[in-house]
Motif scaffolding. Structure first.
Motif, PDB file in Angstrom:
ATOM      1  N   ALA A  64      -1.438   9.262  -1.782  1.00 56.12           N
ATOM      2  CA  ALA A  64      -0.673   7.973  -1.800  1.00 56.12           C
ATOM      3  C   ALA A  64      -1.313   6.804  -2.716  1.00 56.12           C
ATOM      4  CB  ALA A  64      -0.342   7.756  -0.419  1.00 56.12           C
TER       5      ALA A  64
ATOM      6  N   ARG B 127      -1.060  -1.327 -10.890  1.00 59.36           N
ATOM      7  CA  ARG B 127      -1.061  -0.259 -11.954  1.00 59.36           C
ATOM      8  C   ARG B 127      -1.932  -0.046 -12.666  1.00 59.36           C
ATOM      9  NH1 ARG B 127       4.148  -1.226  -9.409  1.00 59.36           N
ATOM     10  NH2 ARG B 127       5.066  -0.851  -7.813  1.00 59.36           N
TER      11      ARG B 127
ATOM     12  N   GLU C 258       0.086   6.225   3.294  1.00 60.11           N
ATOM     13  CA  GLU C 258      -0.584   4.918   3.018  1.00 60.11           C
ATOM     14  C   GLU C 258      -2.139   5.173   2.012  1.00 60.11           C
ATOM     15  OE1 GLU C 258      -0.599   4.814   6.822  1.00 60.11           O
ATOM     16  OE2 GLU C 258       0.476   2.391   7.486  1.00 60.11           O
ATOM     17  N   ALA C 259      -1.822   4.944   0.752  1.00 62.17           N
ATOM     18  CA  ALA C 259      -2.563   4.457  -0.005  1.00 62.17           C
ATOM     19  C   ALA C 259      -4.228   4.417   0.694  1.00 62.17           C
ATOM     20  CB  ALA C 259      -2.415   3.683  -1.177  1.00 62.17           C
TER      21      ALA C 259
ATOM     22  N   GLU D  54      -0.175   7.619  -6.765  1.00 60.22           N
ATOM     23  CA  GLU D  54       1.297   7.732  -6.603  1.00 60.22           C
ATOM     24  C   GLU D  54       1.576   6.114  -6.697  1.00 60.22           C
ATOM     25  OE1 GLU D  54       5.892   8.295  -4.440  1.00 60.22           O
ATOM     26  OE2 GLU D  54       4.282   9.367  -3.937  1.00 60.22           O
ATOM     27  N   MET D  55       0.447   5.423  -5.881  1.00 59.50           N
ATOM     28  CA  MET D  55       0.943   3.575  -5.916  1.00 59.50           C
ATOM     29  C   MET D  55       0.651   3.121  -6.907  1.00 59.50           C
ATOM     30  SD  MET D  55      -0.558   1.136  -2.947  1.00 59.50           S
ATOM     31  CE  MET D  55       0.664   1.831  -1.643  1.00 59.50           C
TER      32      MET D  55
END
Length: 603
Positions: free
Chosen positions: A549, A601, A533-534, A552-553
């Motif tokens: 994470a 993002r 999990e981020a 990546e997220m």
């Protein structure tokens, strides 16, 4: 925990879990606090016991858990302790207090205790925090300070000048010379009396003005005034005052010298120029008369003091020629004030002889008439020897003060690398029972072999610089075991010989705790790096940490694209107002609820 341990000291895994759920956040906050932190549940049972409590009382958490409020309290204080808990639990204010507690080994320790109620997010009290601090070092320091004050008073009793201490005029203490000078029957006649009553009325305003300057932190002050004995007799005096701490409160220290004989000589000197010269030449103090700075008369003592062959070497010269260049501005400034009635009557400055050498001369100014003109008489006394003796005494006193102030830490004094002094803390630190086991020993015996060169270089640095910075190093006890210590040092004088004073403190527990904390932080970091999990941390609205994470997220190439950015930049504009409201509620102590938020993002 051993199976043989009493069942009342055991805590089941379920019980531990429930305690952790309720008090876990507090455990992290108080785990490494040096003071004792003990938390009782609302039912009066111990649920948190930090390392400070374990060190102070000697019980482990397993031994203390589930004990009731009266645990550790002496029998005579158990009722007060229960009342203290009940008061805190009801939300009433509880003032800090000093109490006694009983350690595991049966000894008693005096502590400063604070009781604080613990509230949940709804304001409901669910427990009470007892914070305790060991007062033993402070009590020991007070005892040592009392001993130092007693010794200082004994020294003052031997001084030939009158010495007394007053606070806003009220005399608090006086030496035997003061009792004699003011014609008192005993010390009782002076204690409690107003110091202002001992000043003639005409000079009182100047004295009060000088006292105000002293109270404003203007260093030491000297003043020449007429004083009055208890029998009504008036006499001239030189007085010096300084601000000190007396029984933990500001006070004024006064040193008084009766200058009746000197004043008589000066008065008679002013009556006749012939008699002036006669009296001046038999005076042991140098006397100089000048007209606006030009020297017109010197006595025999002045000729000798300034290294002259005769008065012709001095008469006609400017008086400032015989003042050290670094002190001229200070003296001229005071001289200007003194002529307006504002400066100091007595000045201590460095003076110059004819050969250029310097000495400390204490001078006093008087206005006189010389051959029908207004002139100024300066009487000078060479006090170089007194200053040297005072500095030697201050050096001795400083040594005692240093040893008293830092006695909880290890103190070693080494002359030519041989130990010549070790205090009690040093004996304990290095595992010996008698100072004879250390005195005369090579100090390198207390240093691990691989650090010998390092220590030698530090001692060379002390010889050059006078001090060495505080460092964390290993030290070795006489039984060969090693430990971590904080060590500093300075150059020193021991019985007239150059020496090195080393101060050390055992920090083994702290080093081990820091290592354990670093290992724990590393474990937490690894957990965050591996979690799918981020996770990110932000402070002041800026991102300070992200895990892989999160990188990546949010579509970043690396964590550098996220660190330092505003956290709100990654929230959809339509949802930012909602997020700001939630963050504000968190700042006010609430817990943010789970919610669906649109994020952005980096693209």
């Amino acid at each position: 925990m051993s199976s043989a341990q009493p069942e009342t000291n055991e805590i089941s895994m379920d019980a531990r879990a429930s305690v952790s759920d309720l008090f876990g956040p507090l455990a992290a906050a108080y785990s490494h606090l040096e003071d004792s932190a003990v938390i009782f549940s609302a039912e009066g049972e111990i649920v948190l016991w930090n390392l400070g409590a374990e060190k102070l009382y000697g019980y482990s958490f397993e031994e203390a858990a589930r004990k009731d409020i009266s645990f550790l309290a002496p029998p005579e204080d158990s009722g007060d302790t229960i009342k203290l808990f009940a008061r805190a639990l009801s939300g009433q204010p509880v003032a800090p207090r000093q109490v006694e507690r009983i350690r595991k080994d049966g000894t008693r320790v005096r502590i400063s205790l604070r009781a604080t109620p613990l509230e949940d997010e709804n304001g409901a009290i669910f427990g009470v925090l007892f914070l305790g601090r060991d007062l033993t070092p402070e009590l020991d320091r007070e005892i040592r300070l009392t001993e130092l004050q007693r010794r200082e008073r004994e020294i003052a009793r031997l001084v030939p000048d009158a010495v007394y201490v007053h606070r806003n005029g009220k005399i608090l203490w006086a030496n035997d010379a003061a009792v004699e000078m003011f014609s008192a029957q005993s010390l009782t006649d002076l204690i409690g009396r107003s110091a202002w009553d001992l000043i003639v009325k005409e000079d009182l305003e100047r004295v009060l003005h000088a006292f105000d300057e002293l109270a404003e932190g203007n260093g030491q002050l000297s003043i020449y005034v007429a004083r009055m004995r208890l029998n009504g007799e008036v006499f001239p005096s030189e007085a010096r005052g300084a601000q000190i701490q007396w029984e933990d409160e500001p006070a004024t220290l006064m040193v008084i010298r009766d200058v009746t004989e000197q004043e008589r000589a000066i008065r008679e000197l002013a009556e006749s120029e012939t008699r002036q010269r006669d009296f001046a030449n038999i005076s042991p103090d140098a006397m100089i008369v000048h007209l606006d700075g030009e020297i017109v008369f010197v006595n025999d003592a002045a000729i000798s003091m300034y290294g002259a062959e005769s008065s012709a070497d001095l008469v006609g010269r400017d008086a400032s020629d015989f003042i050290h260049p670094d002190d001229r501005e200070f003296l001229v400034g005071n001289w200007t004030k003194w002529r307006r009635g504002e400066g100091h009557d007595v000045m201590l400055v460095r003076r110059l002889r004819l050969d250029g050498s310097s000495f400390h001369g204490e001078g006093r100014f008087r206005a006189v008439t010389w051959q029908g003109q207004d002139a100024y008489l300066v009487t000078i006394r060479d006090v170089s020897d007194q200053i040297r003796n005072r500095k030697a005494l201050e050096e001795s006193e400083e040594r005692h003060r240093q040893m008293i102030e830092i006695s909880p830490d290890s103190i070693l004094v080494q002359v030519n690398d041989r130990i010549v002094f070790a205090n009690k803390a040093a004996l304990e630190m290095y595992g010996v029972s008698s100072e004879n086991q250390l005195l005369g020993r090579d100090s390198m015996d207390l240093v691990p072999d691989d650090l010998h060169e390092f220590v030698r270089e530090r001692r060379k640095s002390i010889s050059r610089e006078g001090t060495a910075p505080l460092v964390e190093v290993r030290r070795r006890r006489l039984d060969g075991t090693e430990f971590f210590a904080e060590v500093t040092g300075c150059s020193y004088t021991w019985d007239g010989a150059p020496a090195v004073l080393t101060i050390g403190r055992d920090i083994t527990e702290r080093v081990e705790a820091e290592r354990a904390r670093a290992a724990l932080e590393e474990r937490y970091r690894k957990i965050l790096e591996l979690t799918p999990e981020a996770t990110f941390v932000h402070a002041g609205g800026k991102i300070r940490f992200v895990n892989p994470a999160a990188v990546e997220m949010f579509g970043a190439e690396s964590e550098d694209e996220l660190l330092g950015r505003e956290i709100i930049d990654f929230v959809h504009p339509d949802d930012r107002e909602m997020i700001e409201r939630q963050r504000e509620s968190v700042r006010e102590g609430a817990t943010m609820q789970m919610s669906d938020v649109r994020r952005l993002r980096v693209d």
